[in-house]
Design a protein around this motif. Structure first.
Motif, PDB file in Angstrom:
ATOM      1  N   ASN A 153      52.295  57.563  67.879  1.00 55.10           N
ATOM      2  CA  ASN A 153      51.848  56.427  67.069  1.00 55.10           C
ATOM      3  C   ASN A 153      52.542  56.360  65.719  1.00 55.10           C
ATOM      4  N   PRO A 154      53.781  55.918  65.708  1.00 53.68           N
ATOM      5  CA  PRO A 154      54.464  55.823  64.415  1.00 53.68           C
ATOM      6  C   PRO A 154      53.918  54.663  63.575  1.00 53.68           C
ATOM      7  N   THR A 155      54.097  54.744  62.281  1.00 52.41           N
ATOM      8  CA  THR A 155      53.678  53.632  61.428  1.00 52.41           C
ATOM      9  C   THR A 155      54.897  53.007  60.763  1.00 52.41           C
ATOM     10  N   PHE A 156      54.719  51.764  60.361  1.00 54.38           N
ATOM     11  CA  PHE A 156      55.828  51.022  59.753  1.00 54.38           C
ATOM     12  C   PHE A 156      55.426  50.532  58.363  1.00 54.38           C
ATOM     13  N   ASN A 157      56.314  50.678  57.409  1.00 53.93           N
ATOM     14  CA  ASN A 157      56.108  50.169  56.043  1.00 53.93           C
ATOM     15  C   ASN A 157      54.750  50.605  55.479  1.00 53.93           C
ATOM     16  N   ARG A 158      54.339  51.831  55.766  1.00 50.69           N
ATOM     17  CA  ARG A 158      53.014  52.280  55.343  1.00 50.69           C
ATOM     18  C   ARG A 158      53.076  52.874  53.939  1.00 50.69           C
ATOM     19  N   LYS A 159      52.338  52.244  53.044  1.00 48.00           N
ATOM     20  CA  LYS A 159      52.283  52.755  51.670  1.00 48.00           C
ATOM     21  C   LYS A 159      51.490  54.057  51.631  1.00 48.00           C
ATOM     22  N   GLY A 160      51.935  54.960  50.806  1.00 52.91           N
ATOM     23  CA  GLY A 160      51.194  56.207  50.620  1.00 52.91           C
ATOM     24  C   GLY A 160      51.566  57.293  51.605  1.00 52.91           C
ATOM     25  N   ALA A 161      52.492  57.008  52.530  1.00 52.10           N
ATOM     26  CA  ALA A 161      52.948  58.073  53.431  1.00 52.10           C
ATOM     27  C   ALA A 161      53.682  59.121  52.589  1.00 52.10           C
ATOM     28  N   GLU A 162      53.706  60.372  53.106  1.00 49.68           N
ATOM     29  CA  GLU A 162      54.370  61.421  52.336  1.00 49.68           C
ATOM     30  C   GLU A 162      55.899  61.280  52.402  1.00 49.68           C
ATOM     31  N   ILE A 163      56.363  60.884  53.601  1.00 48.40           N
ATOM     32  CA  ILE A 163      57.815  60.881  53.839  1.00 48.40           C
ATOM     33  C   ILE A 163      58.272  59.521  54.368  1.00 48.40           C
ATOM     34  N   LEU A 164      59.405  59.048  53.849  1.00 52.02           N
ATOM     35  CA  LEU A 164      60.053  57.862  54.417  1.00 52.02           C
ATOM     36  C   LEU A 164      61.179  58.357  55.310  1.00 52.02           C
ATOM     37  N   PHE A 165      61.210  57.823  56.537  1.00 47.24           N
ATOM     38  CA  PHE A 165      62.276  58.235  57.455  1.00 47.24           C
ATOM     39  C   PHE A 165      63.309  57.115  57.580  1.00 47.24           C
ATOM     40  N   VAL A 166      64.567  57.454  57.332  1.00 48.96           N
ATOM     41  CA  VAL A 166      65.650  56.461  57.411  1.00 48.96           C
ATOM     42  C   VAL A 166      66.718  56.975  58.363  1.00 48.96           C
ATOM     43  N   THR A 167      67.135  56.111  59.278  1.00 46.32           N
ATOM     44  CA  THR A 167      68.126  56.537  60.269  1.00 46.32           C
ATOM     45  C   THR A 167      69.114  55.396  60.501  1.00 46.32           C
ATOM     46  N   PRO A 168      70.288  55.681  61.077  1.00 45.59           N
ATOM     47  CA  PRO A 168      71.212  54.563  61.351  1.00 45.59           C
ATOM     48  C   PRO A 168      70.652  53.636  62.421  1.00 45.59           C
ATOM     49  N   SER A 169      70.954  52.339  62.301  1.00 44.47           N
ATOM     50  CA  SER A 169      70.361  51.380  63.240  1.00 44.47           C
ATOM     51  C   SER A 169      70.908  51.539  64.649  1.00 44.47           C
ATOM     52  N   GLY A 170      72.023  52.257  64.788  1.00 45.83           N
ATOM     53  CA  GLY A 170      72.538  52.526  66.129  1.00 45.83           C
ATOM     54  C   GLY A 170      71.521  53.257  66.986  1.00 45.83           C
ATOM     55  N   ASP A 171      70.562  53.931  66.330  1.00 45.84           N
ATOM     56  CA  ASP A 171      69.535  54.661  67.079  1.00 45.84           C
ATOM     57  C   ASP A 171      68.449  53.746  67.661  1.00 45.84           C
ATOM     58  N   TYR A 172      68.383  52.508  67.161  1.00 51.88           N
ATOM     59  CA  TYR A 172      67.321  51.604  67.640  1.00 51.88           C
ATOM     60  C   TYR A 172      67.690  50.928  68.953  1.00 51.88           C
ATOM     61  N   MET A 173      68.984  50.917  69.218  1.00 50.28           N
ATOM     62  CA  MET A 173      69.419  50.097  70.335  1.00 50.28           C
ATOM     63  C   MET A 173      70.635  50.733  70.983  1.00 50.28           C
ATOM     64  N   GLY A 174      70.761  50.619  72.257  1.00 49.49           N
ATOM     65  CA  GLY A 174      71.969  51.098  72.917  1.00 49.49           C
ATOM     66  C   GLY A 174      71.870  52.560  73.317  1.00 49.49           C
ATOM     67  N   GLU A 175      72.550  52.863  74.398  1.00 49.91           N
ATOM     68  CA  GLU A 175      72.542  54.243  74.900  1.00 49.91           C
ATOM     69  C   GLU A 175      73.779  54.977  74.422  1.00 49.91           C
ATOM     70  N   PRO A 176      73.728  56.269  74.150  1.00 46.67           N
ATOM     71  CA  PRO A 176      72.565  57.148  74.259  1.00 46.67           C
ATOM     72  C   PRO A 176      71.782  57.287  72.935  1.00 46.67           C
ATOM     73  N   GLY A 177      72.039  56.401  71.964  1.00 47.57           N
ATOM     74  CA  GLY A 177      71.370  56.504  70.665  1.00 47.57           C
ATOM     75  C   GLY A 177      69.856  56.455  70.742  1.00 47.57           C
TER      76      GLY A 177
END
Lengths: 184, 539
Positions: B242-266
């Motif tokens: 259950n990931p969250t999106f744009n959640r204020k107050g989270a301890e950590i912001l996770f940032v990754t390249p967009s190539g990981d959102y789409m396409g194989e094997p990313g």
């Protein structure tokens, strides 16, 4: 192969192979550093290593009159490189014909003295056939390059198509009836 | 019947000259051959970000529709950069042509074209610098290695500066520390002043500027893409993350390249992150605004790179997180590690990163406040915080490609290896002179992983593939692991061509396959839906 010609080729093996390598390297842009010829490390000079390795082994294969199928991997090694290196198709496979010139130049005198023209014709025809075989490999490489472009696009867009319901995979369980036989 | 005089075989063959002309490099014009260069930037993309001189053109055109007075623009551009960047001035003056860099470039090694020697690539620009900015060049001209700037020189710049992946292998060997990548960066900045960028860079830059990521994925699409992955994870493990999106107050912001959102094997690497964070119960959030860790602006101009990068700290501030965790990417980490702090810092609203699981304080990131995921995971494994079953990766014989930027740009050598060796039983290194700081580039970095320049990519990637082939033949290696989204996008084609039978994977895909999650069902397949070793035929 006639033993006279074979003896000559074996005797002059290192000169012939070395000149053949020079001829192939001369198809690359003029390079004063001489990297392709002089750098021995196979990882830092993979083209030079490929050329040396292939010419030496292909020369031996010709002496042993091996079948073309046995030479396939060697030819593939060098043609795969030349297929992506800005060469026209004729130039990419020209390296095989270069051996003809090298042999004529190096062994001209001996060929005349020993009157082994017929053997030389045979040897050269063998090279002609090898070149045709090489061209098949070259075409295969070029076709593969196009296929790679298609495959890459598919990999890039697969998730998108699935998400837009434009594509769906057939779930494995639909094959549960695979044992059934249909009379069609 | 008319008689024709046929040429004799000797006459025919003598008309074919296989030898290239032996001319000075300055006298050999560039020839644009299909499939060896990327497509030109589109006018609309340059207009979107306000780049100058946006116009329609193609590289094979004789006339590139250059704006009036373009020579002045370039000369003034050089002048401005010489005064702004001391490194540029130094690199223009200090080279002694020792040749140490000459045979270190993968494009030179893969083409044999002397203009791909880093020293000559730099000389393309240096010759113009000499002509307009040094006394010797102004007086002696070509004798001093100087030349006038004209359209042919510009075309040559374009061809060769977009045939350098800014990988910096050459700089490892330069006794003066000249960073040829910086010269390529300068060359590209100058070309960019005239609207001469490439489509594969300008398109992602425009998308990133307007949508937050290179692929132009909008917030709802990003969320639903990840939801698709969540469904797949549930099918495989029985666990719904259950990931969250744009959640204020989270301890950590996770940032990754967009190539990981789409396409194989990313996407499998992305599923790996999701599973790991869920298992840890990490208090983190994704952002649909800072949805790109990579930065193609870095391949256009310093200012553009800074603009695109600014969203990461801005989003961290808006969400009120404590620190930032970054995914597997190459040039992203050169930018984050070496530039972000200067451009958009100080990030004094963030805290020095501390792993909430192990308590490790990441001193190395105390200024940028951003931690590389392999550092984070290696620390977890070192503290025995993950339950791992490496036998699930037993069908794989893995080697690791050091992605250029994390290797040479931030010295990240041990962490990914430690992680991979902890989750795989069969690991084999490539030869010493092709890995770590001497790693060979994939041949597609710095925005060159377009499809239309496939041949250029294949020859640029040949030295890397050649080393993979060696371990494939010797040890039966069948999987090439890496920590870079461009690698994951570009390597499958490179491997298919040079070393068929070798797959490509992100490091966290391997982690997730070995990760034994609390409450998971018995796994029968890996993240790709392939049978796990010993579970074949289990449905």
């Amino acid at each position: 192969m006639d033993s006279k010609l074979k003896d000559l080729l074996e005797k002059k093996r290192s000169e012939l192979v070395s000149k053949w390598i020079d001829a192939i390297i001369s198809t690359y842009p003029n390079d004063p550093s001489g990297m392709l010829k002089n750098k021995k490390d196979r990882f830092e000079n993979p083209i030079g290593h490929t050329i040396t390795n292939v010419t030496q082994n292909l020369f031996q294969a010709l002496l042993d009159e091996k079948s073309f199928t046995d030479c396939k991997q060697l030819l593939d090694d060098i043609i795969r490189v030349r297929a992506v290196q800005d060469f026209a198709p004729s130039k990419a496979v020209s390296f095989i014909f270069m051996l003809k010139n090298v042999v004529r130049e190096e062994l001209g005198k001996e060929i005349r003295q020993n009157q082994i023209y017929e053997e030389i014709f045979k040897f050269e025809s063998q090279l002609d056939d090898l070149a045709l075989f090489a061209f098949d490999i070259y075409s295969g490489c070029r076709e593969q390059l196009n296929q790679l472009k298609t495959d890459e696009l598919k990999r890039m867009t697969f998730t998108l198509l699935k998400k837009a319901n434009l594509m769906s995979e057939i779930p494995a369980q639909e094959f549960e009836h695979k044992e059934l036989k249909f009379n069609l | 019947m008319a008689k024709y005089k046929l040429p004799k075989p000797g006459e025919l063959s003598s008309s074919i000259n296989y030898n290239p002309p032996a001319k000075d490099w300055m006298d050999i014009p560039v020839e644009f051959k299909p499939a060896t260069y990327p497509a030109a930037a589109k006018e609309k993309d340059l207009l979107t970000v306000g780049f100058p001189n946006a116009h329609q053109w193609t590289p094979e055109d004789e006339d590139w529709n250059l704006p009036d007075g373009w020579e002045d623009t370039v000369i003034k551009g050089i002048e401005e950069r010489l005064s702004k960047y001391r490194s540029f001035k130094l690199f223009m003056d200090v080279c002694v042509r020792c040749g140490a860099c000459a045979d270190k470039c993968h494009f030179y090694i893969g083409t044999g074209d002397p203009k791909n020697m880093p020293v000559v690539r730099a000389e393309l620009l240096r010759s113009v610098y000499k002509r307009y900015f040094t006394k010797a060049g102004k007086v002696l001209g070509r004798l001093a290695g100087a030349r006038d700037l004209d359209a042919d020189v510009l075309k040559e710049w374009w061809y060769y500066f977009f045939q350098c992946t800014e990988c910096r292998r050459c700089s490892v060997f330069c006794p003066y520390g000249i960073d040829t990548a910086e010269l390529t960066i300068m060359g590209r900045e100058l070309l960019n002043l005239l609207g001469l960028n490439i489509n594969w860079i300008a398109g992602p830059v425009a998308a990133c500027y307007s949508k937050g990521n290179h692929l132009g994925i909008e917030p709802h699409a990003l969320k639903s893409n990840i939801e698709l992955m969540i469904d797949d994870i549930e099918d495989i493990t029985g666990i719904r993350v259950n990931p969250t999106f744009n959640r204020k107050g989270a301890e950590i912001l996770f940032v990754t390249p967009s190539g990981d959102y789409m396409g194989e094997p990313g996407i499998y690497t992305c599923m790996g992150y999701l599973m790991l964070f869920h298992e840890l119960g990490l208090d983190y959030t994704w952002s649909t605004y800072a949805s790109e860790g990579g930065n193609f602006g870095f391949f256009t101009s310093n200012d553009m790179a800074k603009r695109l990068n600014s969203k990461i700290y801005a989003e961290a501030k808006r969400l009120g997180v404590k620190w930032i965790l970054g995914g597997e990417c190459g040039h992203m980490w050169r930018v984050l590690n070496q530039y972000m702090d200067t451009w958009n810092g100080p990030a004094d609203f963030l805290e020095v990163p501390v792993s909430p699981i192990t308590g490790t304080r990441f001193e190395n990131a105390k200024s940028t406040k951003m931690v590389h995921i392999t550092e984070f995971t290696a620390d977890l494994i070192k503290h025995n915080k993950l339950k791992l079953d490496p036998t699930r990766n037993d069908h794989l014989r893995v080697t690791f490609h050091d992605s250029c930027n994390p290797a040479r740009g931030m010295g990240l050598f041990e962490e990914p290896r430690y992680v991979i060796k902890s989750v795989c039983n069969n690991f084999f290194e490539m030869p010493e002179n092709t890995i770590r700081e001497k790693t060979f580039c994939c041949g597609s970095g710095s925005g060159l992983n377009a499809t239309e320049n496939m041949e250029e990519r294949m020859r640029g990637g040949f030295p890397r593939a050649n080393a993979v082939k060696y371990v494939h033949d010797k040890h039966g290696v069948n999987m090439l692991a890496n920590i870079c989204a461009v690698d994951r996008a570009a390597f499958p084609a490179l491997m298919d061509y040079w070393v068929p039978g070798v797959g490509v994977t992100g490091t966290h895909e391997l982690v997730a396959n070995a990760l034994v999650m609390t409450g998971e069902k018995e796994r029968t397949t890996n993240l790709r839906g392939e049978d796990l070793p010993g579970k074949e035929g289990n449905e």
